[in-house]
Enzyme design. Structure first.
Site, PDB file in Angstrom:
ATOM      1  N   GLU A  52       8.341   1.420  11.862  1.00 38.93           N
ATOM      2  CA  GLU A  52       9.553   2.180  11.256  1.00 38.93           C
ATOM      3  C   GLU A  52       8.936   3.685  11.306  1.00 38.93           C
ATOM      4  O   GLU A  52       8.272   3.974  10.241  1.00 38.93           O
ATOM      5  CB  GLU A  52      10.187   2.037   9.913  1.00 38.93           C
ATOM      6  CG  GLU A  52      10.873   0.593   9.900  1.00 38.93           C
ATOM      7  CD  GLU A  52      11.990   0.272  10.640  1.00 38.93           C
ATOM      8  OE1 GLU A  52      12.522   1.326  11.097  1.00 38.93           O
ATOM      9  OE2 GLU A  52      12.278  -0.888  11.005  1.00 38.93           O
TER      10      GLU A  52
ATOM     11  N   GLU B  40       8.796  16.363  15.028  1.00 30.97           N
ATOM     12  CA  GLU B  40       9.282  16.171  13.625  1.00 30.97           C
ATOM     13  C   GLU B  40       8.670  17.230  12.834  1.00 30.97           C
ATOM     14  O   GLU B  40       7.380  17.174  12.447  1.00 30.97           O
ATOM     15  CB  GLU B  40       9.096  14.702  13.351  1.00 30.97           C
ATOM     16  CG  GLU B  40       9.662  14.509  11.893  1.00 30.97           C
ATOM     17  CD  GLU B  40       9.561  12.848  11.736  1.00 30.97           C
ATOM     18  OE1 GLU B  40       7.950  12.419  11.888  1.00 30.97           O
ATOM     19  OE2 GLU B  40      10.211  12.253  11.075  1.00 30.97           O
TER      20      GLU B  40
ATOM     21  N   LYS C 200       1.077  -1.000  -0.170  1.00 25.97           N
ATOM     22  CA  LYS C 200       0.023   0.062   0.070  1.00 25.97           C
ATOM     23  C   LYS C 200       1.022   1.394  -0.045  1.00 25.97           C
ATOM     24  O   LYS C 200       1.361   1.516   1.008  1.00 25.97           O
ATOM     25  CB  LYS C 200      -0.917   0.141   1.395  1.00 25.97           C
ATOM     26  CG  LYS C 200      -2.214   0.477   1.132  1.00 25.97           C
ATOM     27  CD  LYS C 200      -2.241   2.098   0.806  1.00 25.97           C
ATOM     28  CE  LYS C 200      -2.083   3.183   1.798  1.00 25.97           C
ATOM     29  NZ  LYS C 200      -2.141   4.438   1.397  1.00 25.97           N
TER      30      LYS C 200
ATOM     31  N   GLY D 270       6.173   4.950   8.366  1.00 21.86           N
ATOM     32  CA  GLY D 270       5.420   6.456   8.443  1.00 21.86           C
ATOM     33  C   GLY D 270       5.562   6.844   9.775  1.00 21.86           C
ATOM     34  O   GLY D 270       6.470   6.776  10.430  1.00 21.86           O
ATOM     35  N   SER D 271       4.708   7.851   9.848  1.00 21.72           N
ATOM     36  CA  SER D 271       4.640   8.739  10.921  1.00 21.72           C
ATOM     37  C   SER D 271       4.416   7.890  12.320  1.00 21.72           C
ATOM     38  O   SER D 271       3.641   6.973  12.301  1.00 21.72           O
ATOM     39  CB  SER D 271       3.693   9.713  10.900  1.00 21.72           C
ATOM     40  OG  SER D 271       2.337   9.234  10.773  1.00 21.72           O
ATOM     41  N   THR D 272       5.033   8.693  13.640  1.00 21.61           N
ATOM     42  CA  THR D 272       4.619   7.892  14.697  1.00 21.61           C
ATOM     43  C   THR D 272       3.204   7.892  14.953  1.00 21.61           C
ATOM     44  O   THR D 272       2.721   6.786  15.629  1.00 21.61           O
ATOM     45  CB  THR D 272       5.617   8.548  15.777  1.00 21.61           C
ATOM     46  OG1 THR D 272       7.017   8.277  15.772  1.00 21.61           O
ATOM     47  CG2 THR D 272       4.942   8.198  17.359  1.00 21.61           C
TER      48      THR D 272
ATOM     49  N   GLY E 233       1.733   5.192  13.127  1.00 21.04           N
ATOM     50  CA  GLY E 233       2.300   3.791  13.665  1.00 21.04           C
ATOM     51  C   GLY E 233       1.476   3.292  14.695  1.00 21.04           C
ATOM     52  O   GLY E 233       1.122   2.087  15.098  1.00 21.04           O
TER      53      GLY E 233
ATOM     54  N   CYS F  21      13.368  10.665   7.506  1.00 23.51           N
ATOM     55  CA  CYS F  21      12.973  10.272   8.925  1.00 23.51           C
ATOM     56  C   CYS F  21      14.266  10.304   9.844  1.00 23.51           C
ATOM     57  O   CYS F  21      13.800  10.860  10.954  1.00 23.51           O
ATOM     58  CB  CYS F  21      12.681   8.611   8.889  1.00 23.51           C
ATOM     59  SG  CYS F  21      13.882   7.486   8.055  1.00 23.51           S
TER      60      CYS F  21
HETATM   61  P1  NAD Z   1       2.051   8.594   7.173  1.00 20.53           P
HETATM   62  O1  NAD Z   1       2.186   8.260   8.625  1.00 20.53           O
HETATM   63  O2  NAD Z   1       1.217   9.770   7.095  1.00 20.53           O
HETATM   64  O3  NAD Z   1       1.508   7.839   6.225  1.00 20.53           O
HETATM   65  C1  NAD Z   1       2.321   6.406   5.873  1.00 20.53           C
HETATM   66  C2  NAD Z   1       1.503   5.387   5.208  1.00 20.53           C
HETATM   67  O4  NAD Z   1       0.277   5.334   6.151  1.00 20.53           O
HETATM   68  C3  NAD Z   1       1.009   5.623   3.950  1.00 20.53           C
HETATM   69  O5  NAD Z   1       0.728   4.627   2.895  1.00 20.53           O
HETATM   70  C4  NAD Z   1      -0.557   6.262   4.191  1.00 20.53           C
HETATM   71  O6  NAD Z   1      -1.528   6.286   3.151  1.00 20.53           O
HETATM   72  C5  NAD Z   1      -0.775   5.201   5.629  1.00 20.53           C
HETATM   73  N1  NAD Z   1      -1.940   5.802   6.251  1.00 20.53           N
HETATM   74  C6  NAD Z   1      -1.973   7.225   6.775  1.00 20.53           C
HETATM   75  N2  NAD Z   1      -2.917   7.414   7.679  1.00 20.53           N
HETATM   76  C7  NAD Z   1      -3.284   6.061   7.880  1.00 20.53           C
HETATM   77  C8  NAD Z   1      -4.321   5.594   8.769  1.00 20.53           C
HETATM   78  N3  NAD Z   1      -5.230   6.004   9.546  1.00 20.53           N
HETATM   79  N4  NAD Z   1      -4.569   4.070   8.759  1.00 20.53           N
HETATM   80  C9  NAD Z   1      -3.947   3.349   7.894  1.00 20.53           C
HETATM   81  N5  NAD Z   1      -2.821   3.696   7.303  1.00 20.53           N
HETATM   82  C10 NAD Z   1      -2.681   5.256   6.909  1.00 20.53           C
HETATM   83  O7  NAD Z   1       3.362   8.943   6.970  1.00 20.53           O
HETATM   84  P2  NAD Z   1       4.003   9.911   5.367  1.00 20.53           P
HETATM   85  O8  NAD Z   1       3.547  11.267   5.650  1.00 20.53           O
HETATM   86  O9  NAD Z   1       3.990   9.354   4.293  1.00 20.53           O
HETATM   87  O10 NAD Z   1       5.687   9.801   5.813  1.00 20.53           O
HETATM   88  C11 NAD Z   1       6.422  10.597   6.670  1.00 20.53           C
HETATM   89  C12 NAD Z   1       6.797   9.995   8.031  1.00 20.53           C
HETATM   90  O11 NAD Z   1       7.249   8.591   7.738  1.00 20.53           O
HETATM   91  C13 NAD Z   1       7.517  10.724   8.859  1.00 20.53           C
HETATM   92  O12 NAD Z   1       6.971  10.825  10.232  1.00 20.53           O
HETATM   93  C14 NAD Z   1       8.867   9.898   8.769  1.00 20.53           C
HETATM   94  O13 NAD Z   1       9.821  10.230   9.750  1.00 20.53           O
HETATM   95  C15 NAD Z   1       8.525   8.373   8.617  1.00 20.53           C
HETATM   96  N6  NAD Z   1       9.388   7.686   7.900  1.00 20.53           N
HETATM   97  C16 NAD Z   1       9.966   6.905   8.860  1.00 20.53           C
HETATM   98  C17 NAD Z   1      11.250   5.980   8.250  1.00 20.53           C
HETATM   99  C18 NAD Z   1      11.870   4.987   9.182  1.00 20.53           C
HETATM  100  O14 NAD Z   1      12.597   4.050   8.585  1.00 20.53           O
HETATM  101  N7  NAD Z   1      11.736   5.121  10.288  1.00 20.53           N
HETATM  102  C19 NAD Z   1      11.379   6.145   7.044  1.00 20.53           C
HETATM  103  C20 NAD Z   1      10.732   6.959   6.162  1.00 20.53           C
HETATM  104  C21 NAD Z   1       9.625   7.831   6.891  1.00 20.53           C
END
Ligand code: NAD
Length: 508
Positions: free
Chosen positions: A276, A410, A200, A253-255, A258, A311
Site C-alpha cells: 500500500e 507526492e 514493525k 509506506g512510500s512507493t 515498497g 496517502c
Molecule cells: P516509508 O516508506 O518511509 O516507511 C514505511 C515503513 O517502512 C516504516 O516502518 C519504515 O521504518 C520502513 N522502512 C523505511 N525504509 C526501509 C527500508 N530501506 N527497508 C525496509 N523498511 C523500511 O513511509 P513513511 O514516510 O513512514 O509514510 C509515508 C508514506 O506512506 C507515503 O508515501 C504515503 O503515501 C504512504 N502511505 C500509503 C498508504 C496506503 O494505504 N496506500 C497509507 C498511509 C501511508
C-alpha cells in the site's frame, strides 16, 4: 480515514487535562518480543521526539537483524505449535474482541501516545485513529467464524475442497501517518487468520503501537503470535524483508520503500508482498455542479486533513476553468479555519508536521512550485516556530500544469495544486496522467458523467460527489505504483492466507 461504522468517542478532556495526563504517562521504549520488553541486542537506541515541541520523548530500542532473528524464531515456533492458528475460529474471535475491548478501555492513553509522537491533533486521535483501530479489529474478529471454504464441482467420484490456510509468519511494516489504523488493517486479517505477526512500526511512531500490543497478551493472544520490533527502516525493516523464514509482508509506506520490499523478496525466499504505497490523487470538479460551498469543504478536508500527510489526499484539484476562481475562493475560506495549533488542544484541527526533515521537504516543494511558474495563492508558511515544532499552513497553488514536479510527486504536506481544464475529457486525461492510482474523485450533477468517470479513472477507489468516504468493509488500495493487493474488507485475507486444494477420490 475514519470508518463510518464507528461511532465517535465523546470529548473527554480539555487542554489542561491532556497536558496533565501527558506528564504522568509511562512511555514504552523497548521492543516487545515473546511477551517480554527487550532492549536491542546491540544496546543501541533511537530518539522518539514530539513533533509539536521538538523535545525528546524516549530512547527506543533500535533493533536489527539479530533481534529480528529472535522474534522470527519465536513466531515460527508459535505457528508450528498451533498455539494460535489451531484454536477454533470462535475462540480466536473471542480473544481478538477482548483485545479490542481492552484497547477501547485505554483509549485516552493510547490516543495521547499517538498525538505525542506524531503531532496529530488529540481531537482526531481520540475520534478517528483509536476508534478506527478498535473498529477494524472488531470487524475482522467477527468475520473469523463466517469464512467458508469452497467445493469445486468435479463429478461423482471425487471431492475437491478449497480451503484457506494462514501463510505462517507475517511481518507488518507500517508508516507513521496513521500508525494505529493501518496496523489494525494488517493485524485484523493477518493475526485473525492464525498467522504469527511481527509488527514493525515506523521509527517516528512506536509508542502507541507498543502499548496496544501489550494489551493483546492480557486478552489471551499468545505472546509469540504478536510481537513488535522497534527500529529503523533500513535495519529492522530490511532484516524482516530479507528474512528467509518470514512468509509474507504487509507493507504500507512510500512507493520507493515498497519497491525495496519487492527486491528483498526476490533476493530471499519469494515471500508474498502486499503493498500500500503513495498517491497523488485527482479531485475533479466539473462545470455541472450546484453546491460549490459543499464541494469546497470536501476539497479542503480531502487535502489538508492530517496536515496533508495522507496517502489518498486529494492533492490535485482538476477543475473546469468556468468555475475555478469561484471554487478556489471558497476553498480558501476553509484554509483560514484550518490553521495549525497545539495538538493537545481538543479544538485544534491541524497539528505538526512529523519531523523537521519532512517539513523542509514540503517547504522545498513550495519553492519548487514557484520556480516552475505556478502561482502560490496563499499559505505554505512555517508558523508557531517558538513552539519548537514544525507547523505549515494550508497552501494552494494555481496555474499548475500536470508536467510540473509539484503535480507529479507526492509532497505529503498541506499543499493543493490546481489545474484548470476545459471539459470532462481533458479532466479525465489529466487525472490519469500520473504514476499513482490510489484514490480519485469527481463532482458532477450528470449521472452519466459520474458513471463514465468512475469507469475511466485508474484508481483503487473512486468517489462520486464525495471524498474520503470509507468503511472497513470496503477494499482499499492502489492501481499502478500505489501498490498491489488490498487492505480492508474480506479481500485483505488474500494477502495473509494460502489457498489449499484437496482432492479426495471416492470408493466406487
Ligand atoms: P516509508 O516508506 O518511509 O516507511 C514505511 C515503513 O517502512 C516504516 O516502518 C519504515 O521504518 C520502513 N522502512 C523505511 N525504509 C526501509 C527500508 N530501506 N527497508 C525496509 N523498511 C523500511 O513511509 P513513511 O514516510 O513512514 O509514510 C509515508 C508514506 O506512506 C507515503 O508515501 C504515503 O503515501 C504512504 N502511505 C500509503 C498508504 C496506503 O494505504 N496506500 C497509507 C498511509 C501511508
Amino acid at each position: 480515514m475514519a470508518d463510518d461504522t464507528e461511532t465517535l468517542m465523546p470529548r473527554t478532556r480539555e487542554l489542561a487535562g491532556w497536558r496533565g495526563l501527558a506528564e504522568r504517562l509511562p512511555l514504552p521504549r523497548r521492543a516487545y518480543v515473546g511477551g517480554e520488553w527487550r532492549n536491542a541486542e546491540s544496546g543501541r537506541t533511537f530518539t522518539a521526539r514530539n513533533p509539536a515541541t521538538g523535545e525528546p520523548l524516549a530512547e527506543v530500542a533500535a533493533c536489527d537483524a539479530a533481534d529480528v532473528d529472535r522474534a522470527v524464531a519465536i513466531a515460527r515456533r508459535t505457528f508450528e505449535a498451533g498455539e494460535w492458528r489451531e484454536l477454533p475460529p470462535t475462540e480466536r474471535k473471542a480473544r481478538m474482541l477482548a483485545w479490542a475491548d481492552a484497547i477501547a478501555a485505554h483509549a485516552d492513553e493510547i490516543a495521547l501516545l499517538e498525538t505525542l509522537e506524531t503531532g496529530k491533533p488529540i481531537g482526531q486521535t481520540t475520534s478517528v485513529d483509536v476508534p478506527g483501530l478498535v473498529g477494524g479489529l472488531r470487524w475482522y474478529a467477527e468475520a473469523l467464524d463466517k469464512l467458508y471454504g469452497e467445493t469445486a464441482p468435479n463429478g461423482a467420484n471425487s471431492v475437491c475442497l478449497i480451503d484457506r490456510e494462514p501463510v505462517g509468519v507475517v511481518a507488518a511494516v507500517v508508516p507513521w501517518n496513521y500508525p494505529l489504523i493501518i496496523a489494525g488493517w494488517k493485524l485484523g486479517p493477518a493475526l485473525g487468520a492464525g498467522n504469527s505477526v511481527i509488527l514493525k512500526p515506523a521509527e517516528q511512531s512506536t509508542l502507541a503501537t507498543l502499548r496496544v500490543a501489550e494489551l493483546a497478551r492480557d486478552a489471551g493472544i499468545p505472546t509469540g503470535a504478536l510481537q513488535v520490533i522497534t527500529g529503523l527502516g533500513h535495519e529492522a525493516g530490511q532484516a524482516l524483508g530479507l528474512h528467509d523464514d518470514v512468509d509474507a509482508i504487509g507493507f504500507t509506506g512510500s512507493t520507493e520503500v515498497g519497491k525495496k520490499f519487492l527486491e528483498y523478496s526476490a533476493r530471499s525466499n519469494m515471500k508474498r508482498i502486499g503493498l500500500e504505497c503513495g498517491g497523488k490523487s485527482p479531485h475533479i470538479v466539473t462545470r455541472n455542479v450546484d453546491d460549490l460551498d459543499r464541494i469546497a469543504m470536501y476539497v479542503a478536508y480531502g487535502v489538508w486533513y492530517n496536515q496533508g500527510e495522507t496517502c489518498h489526499a486529494g492533492t490535485r484539484l482538476i477543475v473546469d476553468r468556468t468555475i475555478k476562481d469561484e471554487l478556489l475562493a471558497r476553498v480558501r475560506q476553509w484554509a483560514d479555519e484550518l490553521q495549525p495549533g497545539d495538538p493537545l488542544d481538543p479544538d485544534t484541527q491541524m497539528g505538526a508536521m512529523i519531523e523537521p526533515e519532512h517539513a523542509d521537504k514540503v517547504m522545498g516543494y513550495l519553492q519548487q512550485g514557484r520556480d516552475e511558474g505556478a502561482r502560490l495563492l496563499f499559505g505554505g508558511e512555517r508558523v508557531r516556530r517558538d513552539s519548537g515544532g514544525d507547523f505549515i499552513t494550508p497552501a494552494i497553488f494555481d496555474e499548475v500544469t500536470n508536467d510540473m514536479r509539484i503535480a507529479r510527486e507526492e509532497i505529503f504536506g498541506p499543499v493543493l495544486v490546481t489545474i484548470g481544464v476545459d471539459g470532462l475529457d481533458e479532466a479525465l486525461a489529466v487525472a490519469n496522467d500520473t504514476d499513482y492510482g490510489l484514490g480519485a474523485a469527481i463532482w458532477t450533477n450528470r449521472l452519466s458523467d459520474g458513471h463514465r468517470a468512475a469507469r475511466a479513472l485508474r484508481a483503487g477507489t473512486v468517489w462520486v460527489n464525495c471524498y474520503d468516504h470509507t468503511s472497513i468493509n470496503a477494499p482499499f488500495g492502489g492501481f499502478k505504483q500505489s501498490g498491489q493487493g488490498r487492505d480492508k474488507s474480506l479481500h485483505a485475507f488474500d494477502k495473509y492466507t494460502e489457498l489449499k486444494t484437496t482432492w479426495i477420490e471416492l470408493d466406487a
